[in-house]
Design a protein around this motif. Structure first.
Motif, PDB file in Angstrom:
ATOM      1  N   LYS A  96     -38.539 -45.522  -6.767  1.00 39.19           N
ATOM      2  CA  LYS A  96     -38.256 -44.178  -6.238  1.00 39.19           C
ATOM      3  C   LYS A  96     -39.506 -43.432  -5.794  1.00 39.19           C
ATOM      4  O   LYS A  96     -39.465 -42.679  -4.832  1.00 39.19           O
ATOM      5  N   ASP A  97     -40.623 -43.635  -6.473  1.00 44.30           N
ATOM      6  CA  ASP A  97     -41.862 -42.962  -6.078  1.00 44.30           C
ATOM      7  C   ASP A  97     -42.752 -43.835  -5.193  1.00 44.30           C
ATOM      8  O   ASP A  97     -43.629 -43.323  -4.508  1.00 44.30           O
ATOM      9  N   ARG A  99     -41.536 -46.059  -2.778  1.00 43.42           N
ATOM     10  CA  ARG A  99     -40.864 -45.964  -1.488  1.00 43.42           C
ATOM     11  C   ARG A  99     -41.313 -47.024  -0.474  1.00 43.42           C
ATOM     12  O   ARG A  99     -41.696 -46.709   0.662  1.00 43.42           O
TER      13      ARG A  99
END
Length: 129
Positions: A96-97, A99
């Motif tokens: 999620k971070d 990407r």
């Protein structure tokens, strides 16, 4: 410089490939299934398979001087479209971070118990740039 990394999987020797190959600052990780090398089993749960695959990938990346945080590309091969939500739930928190660029394909797996295969490309130092 080319560095080849092996996890000792019997498939590596049988198929003739490396788990990962580092060339300069790029690490290419082969498609990795959810096999649990500690217990030498394949769990039935697709989420656990995805978690196992990511752990194996991160181990190979670390051996190459990188880590999962340096991932710039990820490809998911999923055996059943009904498993997509469970896969997203398992991999989403990891990426999620970060990407990375990503693709997900629904495919027929090589063995019935395999539900997911994941491959990544990482650039050493990408997490810090």
């Amino acid at each position: 410089m080319v560095q080849r990394i092996s996890t000792g999987s019997p498939f590596e020797a049988t198929f003739g490939y490396s788990r990962a190959v580092r060339h300069e600052d790029t690490v290419y990780v082969s498609g990795t299934t959810g096999y649990d090398y500690a217990s030498m089993t394949m769990p039935d749960d697709v989420g656990q398979q995805a978690a196992n695959a990511l752990a194996t990938i991160d181990k190979a990346l670390r051996e190459a001087g990188s880590s999962i945080q340096d991932t710039v590309r990820v490809v998911y091969y999923v055996g059943d479209r009904n498993d997509v939500d469970a896969v997203v739930k398992a991999v989403g928190p990891v990426f999620k971070d970060i990407r990375p660029a990503a693709s997900m394909l629904i495919v027929q797996m090589i063995e019935a118990g395999m539900k997911i295969e994941i491959e990544v490309t990482a650039r050493i130092g990408a997490a810090n740039s």
